[in-house]
Each structure stands twice: as structure tokens, then as C-alpha cells.
Scaffold this motif. Sequence first.
Motif, PDB file in Angstrom:
ATOM      1  N   ALA A 100       0.761  -1.316  -0.095  1.00  0.00           N
ATOM      2  CA  ALA A 100      -0.219   0.122   0.159  1.00  0.00           C
ATOM      3  C   ALA A 100       0.941   1.269   0.024  1.00  0.00           C
ATOM      4  O   ALA A 100       0.651   2.414  -0.890  1.00  0.00           O
ATOM      5  N   PHE A 101       1.716   1.225   0.718  1.00  0.00           N
ATOM      6  CA  PHE A 101       2.839   2.434   0.745  1.00  0.00           C
ATOM      7  C   PHE A 101       3.510   2.691  -0.575  1.00  0.00           C
ATOM      8  O   PHE A 101       3.690   3.724  -1.131  1.00  0.00           O
ATOM      9  N   GLN A 104       1.195   4.236  -2.811  1.00  0.00           N
ATOM     10  CA  GLN A 104       1.011   5.539  -2.668  1.00  0.00           C
ATOM     11  C   GLN A 104       2.112   6.428  -3.148  1.00  0.00           C
ATOM     12  O   GLN A 104       1.823   7.387  -3.823  1.00  0.00           O
ATOM     13  N   CYS A 105       3.298   6.116  -2.979  1.00  0.00           N
ATOM     14  CA  CYS A 105       4.376   6.630  -3.769  1.00  0.00           C
ATOM     15  C   CYS A 105       4.330   6.784  -5.203  1.00  0.00           C
ATOM     16  O   CYS A 105       4.636   7.897  -5.837  1.00  0.00           O
ATOM     17  N   VAL A 107       1.368   6.892  -6.841  1.00  0.00           N
ATOM     18  CA  VAL A 107       0.220   7.734  -7.257  1.00  0.00           C
ATOM     19  C   VAL A 107       0.769   9.195  -7.162  1.00  0.00           C
ATOM     20  O   VAL A 107       0.455  10.048  -7.803  1.00  0.00           O
ATOM     21  N   GLU A 108       1.504   9.500  -5.997  1.00  0.00           N
ATOM     22  CA  GLU A 108       2.109  10.835  -5.880  1.00  0.00           C
ATOM     23  C   GLU A 108       3.042  11.300  -6.848  1.00  0.00           C
ATOM     24  O   GLU A 108       2.999  12.354  -7.269  1.00  0.00           O
TER      25      GLU A 108
END
Length: 726
Positions: A100-101, A104-105, A107-108
Motif C-alpha cells: 500500500a505504501f 501511494q508513492c 500515485v504521488e
Amino acid sequence: MGHSLESLVIRHTHRLPFPAGLAGADGDGGVAARQFDAALMSVGCKLSADLLERLSGLSDGVVVDIAVRTLRTVREMTGDHVQHNVYFIDFPANVPDTFAFWMQCIVEALTEDTSRARTVSQLRSGVVDLLTLPSYGNYRHTYAEMLAAHDELIAAAGDRMTVLHLGGPLDDEVTALYLALAGSSTPLGADDLADLRVLAGHCVHGPQPEAIPIRENRALINQARLGVGADLLVDTVTDVLRLACALSEGDVTLQEPTRFRALSRPVRRALLAALDGLVATAPAKLADVQAHREPFKRLGERLHPHEYPRWPHAAAVFAVARGERQARSFDSRVEELLGMHDITGAVELLRSAPGKLFRALDRLLRMALTEEERGAVVAAAEQVAPRVSGRVVLSVREHLHNRPEETGERRVFVNRLGRAWVAPDDRPPVLPEGRKRLISALDAEISRRLPAPGRLLIDPDVLDVALPLSGKAAASGLGVLPRGSVSPVDGELLRFFVYWKQAERTTDYDLSALMLDADYSTLSWLSYTALTEVEGEHSGDITEAPAGASEFINLRMGAVRGTFIVPQVNVFSGEGFEDVEESFFGFMLRDAAQQGRPFEPRTVRLKSELRGPGRVALPLAFWRGSDGRWRAKWLHLHLKGSPKANRVEGNQVSVATLLRGIVERDYLTVRYLVDLMADGATTVTPWDGRSLPEGPVTYIGLERPEGLHPDSRILTPENLRDLIPA
């Protein structure tokens, strides 16, 4: 210089040199002294009652000056002199799932104009490089913001408290430390050698040790003596070679090549004169050149012996090194006899070199085919044992105890730098009769050398500490014990930390922890590829450290599966452990309710410098015994690893094999010497942490208790090498 010498004394002895004769120092410094004590307790130290009382009699200003200097040293000892930030600000809380982390990276990265196209291209290829994502691997908050996110640490009875004791005047303390290091009967580690170099220069005009048995120490002392025109302490040509290495700030152990610097004419004359005198007195010493021919050839290019015809014997040294003159070595004569299988002849020759005989015992016993030959080997060892150094006797004793009687096992090798590897053990067995007879003889020899201890006071926790037969078997730092030592670990939370600061290149170190079962099989791990597990959490991956960086692993001891926990530091990219500006590893122990910052110095049990060859460091392991209690087993190992991208997943097998070799080896410990000393002791009393006997004692323990009689002999890990008989 005075402040740096004071720091050396504090680090090595946990004694604070007490200033004498300070003008205007008398006063009421009680308030400042108590504030000093409180500041020390915040980093896990405190003043002894005697020291607090003496400081209280000084002026406030003097106490403050002492406090500032001492706190700086103590913070460096615990690793609190740098800022330990974490990637995940709430660590160990709210650490996300790894996948998940990573998503997230990604997506950013897709929302930023500078990284969107590159990230889209990688997604189309099916492989995304985390290091190209802007939000990955770099702190996303300041150190102050991280501190604000954490509650204050709640003090607990189990927090470490290292006591600083009252020392004498600085010059006396420095001299005592110099004599202890210079006269050590066991080799020193690299950091201790560096400290000895400083001390030797300061103490060159003062008292000197009665004997300097370790040649590396002698080289550094000779460097200081050369600087003031004093006579050199040399009795072999290799002593002169080591001195030349010291002058070039090279390796005085001669394990690594030294690039000799240009030397001044007076220095060249001194070295050549020393060589000439040695060879003129004993021409057979030319044979020692053979073992270090290349370094001697390079040294000759710097010394220009042809310019000094008055020292022809010095020129002969370099003629042997160049192969222009023959000088048969002692070792070659031994090898010739062994090549002819003349065991008896080789033993007779080796009697004149007791240390070499002891180091060759295993080989001689393997080669001995008859009872007569085996008897000759054992008899020779018994005869020369009194002339062999204590550390060699103990090393051979440990070796014989661990010598397998059957072939086919795997053998762990560890060199002087901590580099470890495994190979099959295909040596022929050594018959048990010879082993047992030798072990009994060595026990008797060590027992004979041990001084009468009087009344022995023993901290039970020190009994399983391995004897420090070499300072090279351990890194320097706070709470560090020799390789093979076992020490108790009590706490609900175990937290590892690593800190590094790159020197010139972008450098990425990765802290990991491997959990193994009783059969050394892998159960799980925590790393940047597995941020959370049943056992705990990883603080997040930091991929560069221009201003320094830290990573942590938090473990709940009650949740750990299996039998072993093996923390490791992997060099993923950039500078190795020898190249970075600074790097160290450690662990903390806490109660679950203590809260606090990710790094709290008063909970630090170990802070160990990371120095050594290889790209994977294995400082220690944790081992759950059959009684359910956890213990630390000290490793101090390095794996070669790969030039880059070392990860815990790639070295599981190597780590498990090395761990088995260390765990299943029986090291000679303090218990062994205490058992031998007990026969000559007046009394032997376990230290219960409370009541102290009256009068002087010989105390052996992990920490020095307050209130011991001033005439007591005190042995703690800082000076445990003094327990090794000469």
C-alpha cells in the motif's frame, strides 16, 4: 588536547578525571552538580556519589565547563550526538502495509509534472524503480516535527544507567590508560590502536610499560619515540617495517598494504640504523624478511639504502627482499621437514619457537601416524607451554575443545577483520587421547599463571562473556562484548537502529532483521521490503545520507516467532563501512508503556561502530533459550556481499550458516577463568547488586558497583583483557 584526552579516559574507563589545583574553583557548586547529574541521567548515565560530592565543592562555572565537555563525550558514546529522524513520523505507530505504501508513492509520482512521464513509462514496462519516485527514500518532515509527534519517555527501572566514577588528576588517568593499552597482552582493535597512537605521543616522556608484547602497539610507541629522538624498541626487522607503516599512517598489523610516504632524511637514517644494528648482531634475522618481501621492497625505495654505505647490514635486508640474497626462513626449514614427514625433527626444531609450535599443534597431531610421534608432539607442547603467551595458550585450548573428532562438518572462518566465510571441514581427526592430555596440560598452565585473587566478587551476568583474546574480535562502542559472548536481554520491546553519514557519494544502508527457527530456517523478516510483520515494524527506507540518516526496527519480544533474531546492515549502494564519514549500529530495550522518541539514549544497551570489510554487517544475534528467556549472542561478522543491492532476502542461507557456526561453538568465557581462580581464592561470592563486602576484593562484572574498597581490583568489559594472563 586536554579535552580530547579527558574524553579518551571517560570512554575507556568510565572515570571522570577530577581537576586538581584550579584557581578560584572552590565554591558551592551543588546546584550545578545536581543539574549535571540530571542531564546525564537523560542519556543513561549518572555521577557516582563520590564524584557528585567532589563536584559540589567546585564553583558553578567550573562544574558547568566540566558538564559541557562530559555530556558531549557521553552523547557520542550512546549515539545521541546526532539527530535520529524516521521516514514514518509516528513510528512505530501507523507504519503502512508495504504494498500500500509503494502504491501511494506511485500515485504521488503521477501527480507531479517532473516525474509523471518517467513513472508512466515504467508502469507500462511492468517494473517501477522505487528510487525514481520523488516521495520515496527521503525524510518528509523535519526532526523537530518528528519530536513533536511523540510523547515524552516514561522512566523505567530497567533503563540503562552507566555510572561515571571519580577519577584522579588528568595526567595520572592518561598515564594509567596509556600503560594499560600499551602493555596489553592481547591485540587491540582499530579504534583502540588509534587512541594508543594519541596517548603514546602524549606519554612519550613519562612512565613506560615493563613489556610491550603486542607488536602493533610497539610500532605506535616507536613512532612517538622517534619523534623525540629516543631509542627505538625493536628486536626484529619486522618491527622496523611496522614502524614505517605507522609513519605513513598505514596498517601496522601488516594485513593490508601500506603506501609508504616520502620520509625525511633523519627518519630514513633512524630506520636504516635500526635495521643495520639488528642484522649485524644476529644475521639470522634476515630470514624474517621473506614473510613480507613486497612491503620491504617498497620501503627500500623510500629509504635509499645505497646512499648510506656505512650501514651495509641494512642494505642486506632489501637485497633479500629483492631476491638478490638468500636467507632461509625458519618456516621453510619446518616445511622441509614436514614435507619429508619427519614429524619428530619438525617438533625438535619448533621447540625453539614455542609460539609457532603451538600454532602448528593441530597440523602436527593430524600428521602424526604413530603413537611415538603423537607422544613427541604432546610432550614438546607441555615442555614449552610456560614460554607461550597466555592468549595463545587460551586460543589453542579453545580450539582443541571445539575440534571435531569426525570429518564432514562445515567450518566457519573469521579473519582478523571480522570477514567470515564457510567451507567444508575435511581435516583428518585428532585422536581424543592427545586432545585430552593437551587440554589438561593447558588448563594446568593457565591456572599456574593466574594471580591469587583474594576474595572474589562475581557478577553472574559476566560469566558467559567470552574472553577477549583479541580486540579485533569486537567493534568499539558502548556495551560491546567479544565475539561469542552471551548476555541476558530483558525487556518487552527490542529496537534496533543504524545511523550513517555519507562522505562523498550517495549512500544507502538498509537495516533488516531476520527471524529464524530452531533449525535455522527462515520464518520472516523485517526490512524496507517488509515494513510490518507479526513481530514488529520497520521505520522506513532512507536512500541517501548527506546530513546523516537513521533506520529503526521495532520488535515485540512476546510476538517473535522462532528461536533467533538476526539484525543486519546491508550496503545497498554507495560507500562501504570503511568509507562513510560515520556509521554505527545499536539496540534499545523498553517497556511497552514507556512511549518516547524512536531514539532514546537512556534505553540504549549497545552502540557499536560499523567498521570492517564486506557489504553486510552482522553485529549480534538474539537467541531464545529453552527457559524462554532471550539472550544476545555477539557475532561481529561481515559478509562480502555484492557490490550493490544487498538485501536480507539474498543472504538468508549465508547468515543462517554463519549463525549456526557461532552459536554451536563453545567459546572460552570468564566462567572458565573464574573456575580456575576459585581454587586459590579466599572466598567466591556472587554479586547480588546490593550488599558489598568490607575490605578489598577482586570484582569481575559488567558494571562497577559503587562503594567498593579503594584497594579492590576491578575488572569490567572496559579492561577485561587484563584478566588474560601474560
